[in-house]
Design an enzyme around this catalytic site. Sequence first.
Site, short mmCIF file in Angstrom:
data_model
loop_
_atom_site.label_atom_id
_atom_site.label_comp_id
_atom_site.label_asym_id
_atom_site.label_seq_id
_atom_site.Cartn_x
_atom_site.Cartn_y
_atom_site.Cartn_z
N ARG A 125 13.23 65.64 23.32
CA ARG A 125 14.44 65.08 23.92
C ARG A 125 15.16 64.20 22.91
NH1 ARG A 125 12.64 61.55 27.35
NH2 ARG A 125 14.75 60.96 27.88
N LYS A 134 1.60 58.63 24.78
CA LYS A 134 2.23 59.84 25.33
C LYS A 134 1.33 61.05 25.12
CE LYS A 134 6.64 62.32 25.07
NZ LYS A 134 8.09 62.18 24.88
N ARG A 177 11.96 50.59 27.48
CA ARG A 177 10.72 49.96 27.02
C ARG A 177 10.49 48.64 27.73
NH1 ARG A 177 11.64 46.25 22.73
NH2 ARG A 177 13.82 46.24 22.13
#
Length: 331
Positions: A128, A193, A328
């Site tokens: 992305r 992730k 974040r």
Amino acid sequence: MRDKDLEESFELISMLADGGIHSGTELAVALGVSRAAVWKRIGKLGALGVDVIKVRSLGYKLPRPIEFLDVAILQKHLSTLMPDLAVSVEVAKQVDSTNLALLRRTRSTDDLVVTCLLAEQQTSGRGRRGKAWYSPLGENVYLSILWQTELSVAKLNGLSLALGVVIATMLSDVFGINAQLKWPNDVLVKDKKVAGILVEVDGVIEGPLRVVVGLGLNVSTERETTEPNGHDWTSVQAHSERSASRTHVALNVMSSLLTALSEFERNGFRTFRQRWMALDAYAGMPVQVTFHEHSVAGMALGVDEDGALMIDVDGVVQTISSGEVSLRVRA
Ligand code: BTN
């Protein structure tokens, strides 16, 4: 790499794939070539990012075993799991990007079937926000699904969130991993992730929309981030006691995503919303959201019924539905 070199390299890697030591003579006999030719072929594996260890006077070995995807098992088990759905399953050895490959296909033919394209390696994997997706050979799942839908582009907003929900749920149900979500669809384990989703729509004007759903899931790759404010990366194998063969992971990913696509076609994001909220890694946390070159700070409140991010900024709820958003936790 030329097709012939790629074929020969994969033939050699599959002989070394068990991680054991194989002598030059053994490889030469099996491949029907001279030992010098084996040596030459081994030299070419570096171009695929595959290191080969030379074990003095014994032969060659890979640093760790490699399991190639088994397309016959994938197709067979998928037909058993989803007998009502006609799906074609393909595994490419190497491709620039599975998403790009399927997008090219939508433009070259009108006769489309639901297709799952997996790759052993991507040379230009896409993430992305224009980022690259690290796609080393034989370590992870790189999958794109070509899907047609009567839904409008506007209705597709929540799709990538819905797919994140089913991947996180599958990791928990099948592999016992406690995964969470970061808006819109990063799948995290202990704040690192493990998977990402990229939904791309072909720009056709008439007829059903052609959508390519891309999923990258780390099965064994783990590494530290190279980007400012980026996540470190983890893998299924790092968190699961259960067997995480790539074929097994890929099969579970495919059936979860295909099931979610038909549920989304029927209900949109509505039936996924509560599940997304329950998996939200940032719920109730102070966050900083950056988009269109400005930033807002507030309290994360989850997502609305369309999948837009909701944040409380000084008592006013703002929703952010698209754009280049980076999210974040505030320090
Ligand atoms: C993200 O940035 O989080 C989305 C990553 C999506 C990566 C997958 S890997 C398979 C498919 N092909 C691509 O080029 N990208 C997606």
